[in-house]
Write an enzyme that holds these catalytic residues in place. Structure first.
Site, PDB file in Angstrom:
ATOM      1  CE  LYS A 201      66.035  75.100  76.443  1.00 34.76           C
ATOM      2  NZ  LYS A 201      65.030  76.105  76.053  1.00 34.76           N
ATOM      3  NE  ARG A 211      60.231  71.030  73.519  1.00 33.09           N
ATOM      4  CZ  ARG A 211      61.220  70.257  73.089  1.00 33.09           C
ATOM      5  NH1 ARG A 211      60.952  69.141  72.427  1.00 33.09           N
ATOM      6  NH2 ARG A 211      62.481  70.616  73.286  1.00 33.09           N
ATOM      7  CE  LYS A 224      62.379  73.387  70.699  1.00 35.33           C
ATOM      8  NZ  LYS A 224      61.837  74.375  71.666  1.00 35.33           N
ATOM      9  CD  GLU A 240      76.944  77.375  74.751  1.00 35.16           C
ATOM     10  OE1 GLU A 240      76.767  78.596  74.876  1.00 35.16           O
ATOM     11  OE2 GLU A 240      76.657  76.747  73.716  1.00 35.16           O
ATOM     12  CE  LYS A 255      64.597  74.624  80.026  1.00 33.16           C
ATOM     13  NZ  LYS A 255      64.023  75.547  79.083  1.00 33.16           N
ATOM     14  CB  SER A 281      57.606  70.820  82.284  1.00 36.28           C
ATOM     15  OG  SER A 281      58.318  70.410  81.122  1.00 36.28           O
TER      16      SER A 281
HETATM   17  C1  PBG Z   1      61.795  77.220  75.005  1.00 35.88           C
HETATM   18  C2  PBG Z   1      61.826  76.783  76.408  1.00 35.88           C
HETATM   19  C3  PBG Z   1      61.671  75.456  76.806  1.00 35.88           C
HETATM   20  C4  PBG Z   1      61.636  75.477  78.189  1.00 35.88           C
HETATM   21  C5  PBG Z   1      61.810  76.796  78.621  1.00 35.88           C
HETATM   22  N1  PBG Z   1      61.944  77.602  77.493  1.00 35.88           N
HETATM   23  C6  PBG Z   1      61.456  74.220  76.028  1.00 35.88           C
HETATM   24  C7  PBG Z   1      62.295  73.883  74.897  1.00 35.88           C
HETATM   25  O1  PBG Z   1      63.446  74.305  74.786  1.00 35.88           O
HETATM   26  O2  PBG Z   1      61.785  73.158  74.044  1.00 35.88           O
HETATM   27  C8  PBG Z   1      61.423  74.232  79.009  1.00 35.88           C
HETATM   28  C9  PBG Z   1      60.926  74.416  80.379  1.00 35.88           C
HETATM   29  C10 PBG Z   1      60.314  73.215  80.979  1.00 35.88           C
HETATM   30  O3  PBG Z   1      60.326  72.083  80.439  1.00 35.88           O
HETATM   31  O4  PBG Z   1      59.775  73.374  82.087  1.00 35.88           O
HETATM   32  N2  PBG Z   1      62.706  78.075  74.517  1.00 35.88           N
END
Ligand code: PBG
Length: 331
Positions: A201, A211, A224, A240, A255, A281
């Site tokens: 990720k 968010r 992050k 990973e 992701k 998203s």
């Molecule tokens: C948080 C999480 C995120 C997403 C899924 N779980 C956002 C982030 O890491 O800030 C993102 C999913 C998306 O953007 O559709 N743990």
């Protein structure tokens, strides 16, 4: 003369629709889709999300209706994300451990209504519950601690499994959390609860609308990058994935999706483990934006992208377009 013109004309099999269908190497079906859903408090509530046109937060009754819709469409799994009430967010994200939190109520309601007609995937990470929007616990310097966070994630995962979650999906990127969660699930007799690890990720700019949807965007200060991966790295993604498989993941996720097809391809080539992509998203929002300014046909754009994930080697795709895509596929 193998392979030379005119003995070989690669246009020959492309000449008709039936022949193109016959020669298609990769296909997409509704069974390849996982539908992410946002849960909110109340009854009969639907809250549209401005940055995700066409996606809403639903109260638990609406979530059950969406799960039934998924069953009808042939979508095998829904993924749940809670928009926790502001007064239930705290520095330590303790609401994540409440057996009666929004997430657990949604899990139980779906399982009561649909049983094993659908799988419920739940996100493990503290960001929907913390007042600072980070996925873990902060030390005095604001650094997200690893080992204390892992202990909290184990409790969160067990809480979700007790409520009936079928697939635990840790999205936090702490080190060692898969082993800790797997051991706790085994000790808790949850032998058939799967773990789909968000293994690779990335610290991505494509998460903005998510968010907004879970209400953590306005709270998050900074980024992050001390736990999510650097977008420049690819070998590290394989490390990973290797660790998460060794620690007990049943499947792994890459992701975001489209910008990381090379990672999906490398993971598939290297490991015999099911790989999933999260079309996040921001990726969804870009397709909708293209449609709204007349830069492309939404249905054609989304189907081409989803097929690309399959071609790269994915077993399935988490996508907000899941119901739209399933409808198109079902004719
Ligand atoms: C948080 C999480 C995120 C997403 C899924 N779980 C956002 C982030 O890491 O800030 C993102 C999913 C998306 O953007 O559709 N743990």
């Amino acid at each position: 003369m193998r392979g030379s013109y005119p003995n070989t004309r690669l246009r020959r099999p492309r000449a008709t629709a039936w022949s193109r269908a016959l020669h298609r190497e990769t296909i997409l079906t509704p069974a390849d889709l996982i539908w992410p859903l946002f849960v909110t408090e109340g009854k009969g509530v639907e809250e549209p999300i401005a940055s995700l046109p066409g996606v809403s937060r639903w109260s638990v009754d609406g979530i059950v209706a969406r799960a039934k819709e998924a069953v009808e469409l042939g979508i095998p799994v829904v993924a749940l994300f809670p928009n926790t009430q502001p007064d239930r967010r705290s520095d330590d994200g303790a609401e994540a451990h409440n057996p009666d939190n929004l997430m657990c109520r949604a899990i139980r309601a779906i399982k009561d209504a649909c049983g094993d007609d659908i799988g419920v995937l739940t996100d493990v990470a503290l960001d929907p519950y913390t007042s600072h929007g980070q996925d873990g616990l902060l030390d005095d310097n604001g650094y997200v601690t690893n080992d204390d966070t892992v202990a909290a994630l184990v409790d969160q995962a067990l809480n979700q499994a007790e409520a009936g979650a079928d697939i635990i999906a840790p999205s936090d990127m702490m080190d060692g959390r898969i082993r800790a969660i797997r051991m706790a699930l085994e000790m808790g007799e949850h032998h058939n609860v799967q773990i789909m690890s968000y293994a690779a990720k990335y610290a991505s700019a494509f998460y903005g609308p998510f968010r907004d949807a879970v209400g953590s965007g306005g709270l998050l200060k900074g980024d992050k990058k001390t736990y999510q991966m650097d977008p420049g790295n690819s070998d590290e993604a394989l490390r990973e994935v290797e660790l998460d498989i060794a620690e007990g993941a049943d499947s792994v996720m890459v992701k975001p999706g489209l910008a990381y097809l090379d990672i999906i391809y490398r993971v598939r080539a290297e490991f015999l483990v099911p790989v999933f992509a999260y079309q996040v998203s921001g990726e969804y929002a870009m397709i909708e934006a293209a449609q709204s300014v007349g830069a492309g046909d939404r249905d054609a754009l989304l189907m081409e992208k989803l097929l690309a994930f399959r071609r790269a080697g994915c077993s399935g795709i988490l996508t907000y377009h899941a119901p739209v895509a399933a409808r198109l596929l079902n004719g």
